[in-house]
Design a protein around this motif. Structure first.
Motif, PDB file in Angstrom:
ATOM      1  N   LEU A   1     -19.853 -44.929 -20.967  1.00 27.09           N
ATOM      2  CA  LEU A   1     -19.491 -44.602 -19.592  1.00 27.09           C
ATOM      3  C   LEU A   1     -19.947 -45.661 -18.594  1.00 27.09           C
ATOM      4  O   LEU A   1     -19.912 -45.436 -17.395  1.00 27.09           O
ATOM      5  CB  LEU A   1     -20.059 -43.234 -19.210  1.00 27.09           C
ATOM      6  N   SER A   2     -20.387 -46.830 -19.085  1.00 23.92           N
ATOM      7  CA  SER A   2     -20.817 -47.866 -18.160  1.00 23.92           C
ATOM      8  C   SER A   2     -19.619 -48.416 -17.394  1.00 23.92           C
ATOM      9  O   SER A   2     -18.511 -48.521 -17.921  1.00 23.92           O
ATOM     10  CB  SER A   2     -21.513 -48.997 -18.917  1.00 23.92           C
TER      11      SER A   2
ATOM     12  N   PHE B   1     -24.000 -39.690 -14.170  1.00 21.34           N
ATOM     13  CA  PHE B   1     -23.450 -38.613 -14.994  1.00 21.34           C
ATOM     14  C   PHE B   1     -24.577 -37.706 -15.481  1.00 21.34           C
ATOM     15  O   PHE B   1     -25.685 -38.179 -15.725  1.00 21.34           O
ATOM     16  CB  PHE B   1     -22.746 -39.179 -16.231  1.00 21.34           C
ATOM     17  N   THR B   2     -24.276 -36.429 -15.610  1.00 24.17           N
ATOM     18  CA  THR B   2     -25.146 -35.528 -16.368  1.00 24.17           C
ATOM     19  C   THR B   2     -24.290 -34.896 -17.452  1.00 24.17           C
ATOM     20  O   THR B   2     -23.157 -34.476 -17.186  1.00 24.17           O
ATOM     21  CB  THR B   2     -25.749 -34.426 -15.473  1.00 24.17           C
ATOM     22  N   GLU B   3     -24.817 -34.873 -18.664  1.00 23.14           N
ATOM     23  CA  GLU B   3     -24.139 -34.165 -19.743  1.00 23.14           C
ATOM     24  C   GLU B   3     -25.032 -33.030 -20.239  1.00 23.14           C
ATOM     25  O   GLU B   3     -26.218 -33.238 -20.504  1.00 23.14           O
ATOM     26  CB  GLU B   3     -23.769 -35.111 -20.900  1.00 23.14           C
TER      27      GLU B   3
ATOM     28  N   SER C   1     -23.309 -42.067 -25.049  1.00 26.27           N
ATOM     29  CA  SER C   1     -22.855 -41.783 -23.687  1.00 26.27           C
ATOM     30  C   SER C   1     -23.175 -42.895 -22.693  1.00 26.27           C
ATOM     31  O   SER C   1     -22.301 -43.316 -21.945  1.00 26.27           O
ATOM     32  CB  SER C   1     -23.422 -40.458 -23.198  1.00 26.27           C
ATOM     33  N   PRO C   2     -24.421 -43.378 -22.636  1.00 20.23           N
ATOM     34  CA  PRO C   2     -24.682 -44.418 -21.630  1.00 20.23           C
ATOM     35  C   PRO C   2     -23.787 -45.635 -21.820  1.00 20.23           C
ATOM     36  O   PRO C   2     -23.226 -46.151 -20.850  1.00 20.23           O
ATOM     37  CB  PRO C   2     -26.159 -44.735 -21.860  1.00 20.23           C
TER      38      PRO C   2
ATOM     39  N   ARG D   1     -20.254 -42.193 -33.895  1.00 21.14           N
ATOM     40  CA  ARG D   1     -21.404 -42.426 -33.027  1.00 21.14           C
ATOM     41  C   ARG D   1     -20.903 -42.437 -31.597  1.00 21.14           C
ATOM     42  O   ARG D   1     -20.117 -43.287 -31.206  1.00 21.14           O
ATOM     43  CB  ARG D   1     -22.056 -43.781 -33.343  1.00 21.14           C
TER      44      ARG D   1
ATOM     45  N   ILE E   1     -22.236 -37.837 -34.138  1.00 19.05           N
ATOM     46  CA  ILE E   1     -23.641 -37.939 -33.742  1.00 19.05           C
ATOM     47  C   ILE E   1     -23.630 -38.448 -32.307  1.00 19.05           C
ATOM     48  O   ILE E   1     -22.990 -39.462 -32.017  1.00 19.05           O
ATOM     49  CB  ILE E   1     -24.424 -38.925 -34.628  1.00 19.05           C
ATOM     50  N   LEU E   2     -24.287 -37.740 -31.413  1.00 20.10           N
ATOM     51  CA  LEU E   2     -24.370 -38.173 -30.018  1.00 20.10           C
ATOM     52  C   LEU E   2     -25.623 -39.020 -29.862  1.00 20.10           C
ATOM     53  O   LEU E   2     -26.648 -38.709 -30.456  1.00 20.10           O
ATOM     54  CB  LEU E   2     -24.496 -36.960 -29.089  1.00 20.10           C
ATOM     55  N   ASP E   3     -25.564 -40.073 -29.063  1.00 15.47           N
ATOM     56  CA  ASP E   3     -26.847 -40.690 -28.723  1.00 15.47           C
ATOM     57  C   ASP E   3     -26.972 -40.941 -27.238  1.00 15.47           C
ATOM     58  O   ASP E   3     -26.005 -41.187 -26.538  1.00 15.47           O
ATOM     59  CB  ASP E   3     -27.165 -41.911 -29.589  1.00 15.47           C
ATOM     60  N   TYR E   4     -28.206 -40.797 -26.793  1.00 18.44           N
ATOM     61  CA  TYR E   4     -28.549 -40.938 -25.381  1.00 18.44           C
ATOM     62  C   TYR E   4     -29.780 -41.830 -25.284  1.00 18.44           C
ATOM     63  O   TYR E   4     -30.729 -41.665 -26.054  1.00 18.44           O
ATOM     64  CB  TYR E   4     -28.861 -39.572 -24.767  1.00 18.44           C
ATOM     65  N   THR E   5     -29.755 -42.764 -24.347  1.00 22.65           N
ATOM     66  CA  THR E   5     -30.931 -43.607 -24.123  1.00 22.65           C
ATOM     67  C   THR E   5     -31.413 -43.370 -22.698  1.00 22.65           C
ATOM     68  O   THR E   5     -30.621 -43.090 -21.800  1.00 22.65           O
ATOM     69  CB  THR E   5     -30.594 -45.097 -24.291  1.00 22.65           C
TER      70      THR E   5
END
Lengths: 248, 248
Positions: free
Chosen positions: B85-86, B188-190, B81-82, B78, B241-245
């Motif tokens: 990278l905090s 950041f932008t991914e 990203s948010p 898992r 699995i990537l997750d983004y909020t």
């Protein structure tokens, strides 16, 4: 698997892919003829034909009837989740997919139904497995090419009798309707993975054998933390670039 | 391509995949023997063997020497990203990949180099194409399995003589060092896409033919909007699995 162990057509596909990556063949260029490629790589034309089939399946080249095989222009749909799901958009009656740059997929084959929730839908929605959910399934096309399948699930009790249960959800779509019911989405999580499609998905997206999809599962939460939608999207991986922005 | 047109082994692979998806064979289960599957689907054992090769390449099943073929437990990494990278993380000396749940990929094969920037690196960094950039390339392993390749690029003038130019960047890594230089990443932008790997990528990730990768390109910006890093990551798609909020 080393290069040496690869079947010949796979090896030639790798060579041509590398030449495209290196810029020897640029986007939009016509590739040399099958016989010219066969001569260059010292293989039979049959091997070249199979290699080109691999590259076509990958979406890297495209055959134009009677004029040859061309390096495909990569015109991927830019799908910017934070921008497209901002309240400034659906709160003012706009369609979410209008945020997708340049190309705007159009929605077809909308099917609304009630059914028992599978576990992966019931759990985030806070329902017991098998509870009724309302599902909205649809396909997205760019020109005539299917690029995405999506099914959104809502607790049936939450949306029964609202416009979310109709084929046309009205201006701003389902999120605007949820907001009118006092359940405005405030936060989203998207889970992204790559996988091979099921036969049904491959059929719906008209994918060739050996290609793959991006699966995005979105959970939409109200400010109070209530999950009001689970949306599973299956994207033709060659058609999209996803972008996500976030802060440190 | 319709089901009828598929080669036999592809059709059987689809049947077994569907049976797994339907829960007939659960995670960790041993599949029936090759001969039992051949009998069930009325095909030769050779067709079943090829079908199982397809499912192995997809990462759906795994062969254990002498004990049969098992449905793989899906223990995807898992990658949030948010959260990872905090600033609360790298600002306090922690490693970014420690945020990855349960499994923590370890870094190997770190190579630091200076070279002219390709256009896709130079442009976001605000450099002219061919300007010098410092690159840090490395591989990530889980146990002994390679799961990710990554190359980060920094303007050479920005990081030359800092610990970012050393193999070990120190506590909190490159972002902590950038912050010490007054260039703390703030946004950041991914960009995420799925594609087939290049031969070099397939080798580095030890991928079987026909499998694919997720490519993530990250741009890191300071609060002033200066892009200080471009990082391209190539992920074994079956491992993540990537997750983004994000907010509405």
């Amino acid at each position: 698997m080393t290069e040496r162990q690869l079947p010949g057509y796979r090896r030639i596909a790798n060579e041509v892919r590398a030449a495209i990556a290196a810029g020897e063949f640029a986007e939009g260029d016509r590739l040399p003829s099958v016989s010219a490629l066969a001569e260059r790589f010292a293989v039979t034309t049959g091997v070249v034909v199979r290699a080109l089939e691999v590259l076509k399946a990958e979406g890297l080249v495209i055959a134009r009837h009677g004029s040859g095989v061309f390096v495909r222009r990569f015109a991927a749909i830019r799908r910017s989740s934070p921008a497209r799901l901002s309240r400034a958009r659906w709160g003012t009656g706009q369609m979410i997919q209008d945020a997708d740059t340049e190309v705007r997929p159009r929605v077809v084959d909308v099917v609304v139904a009630e059914s028992p929730a599978p576990a992966w839908v019931a759990e985030p929605l806070g329902l017991t497995s098998g509870s009724d959910v309302l599902s909205r399934s649809r396909r997205f096309l760019v020109e005539d090419r299917p690029v995405q399948l999506a099914v959104s699930y809502y607790p049936a009790d939450l949306v029964r009798g609202t416009r979310i249960a109709l084929t046309d959800t009205g201006p701003g779509g389902a999120y605007a309707r949820l907001a009118e019911q006092g359940h405005a989405p405030a936060h989203f999580t998207e889970y992204v993975r790559g996988r091979f499609p099921s036969p049904v998905e491959a059929g719906g997206l008209e994918l060739q054998a050996g290609t793959f999809v991006l699966e995005i599962t979105r959970h939409a939460f109200t400010a109070a933390g209530l999950c009001v939608e689970v949306n599973r999207m299956i994207l033709d991986a060659t058609a999209y670039i996803l972008d996500y922005t976030f802060d440190a």
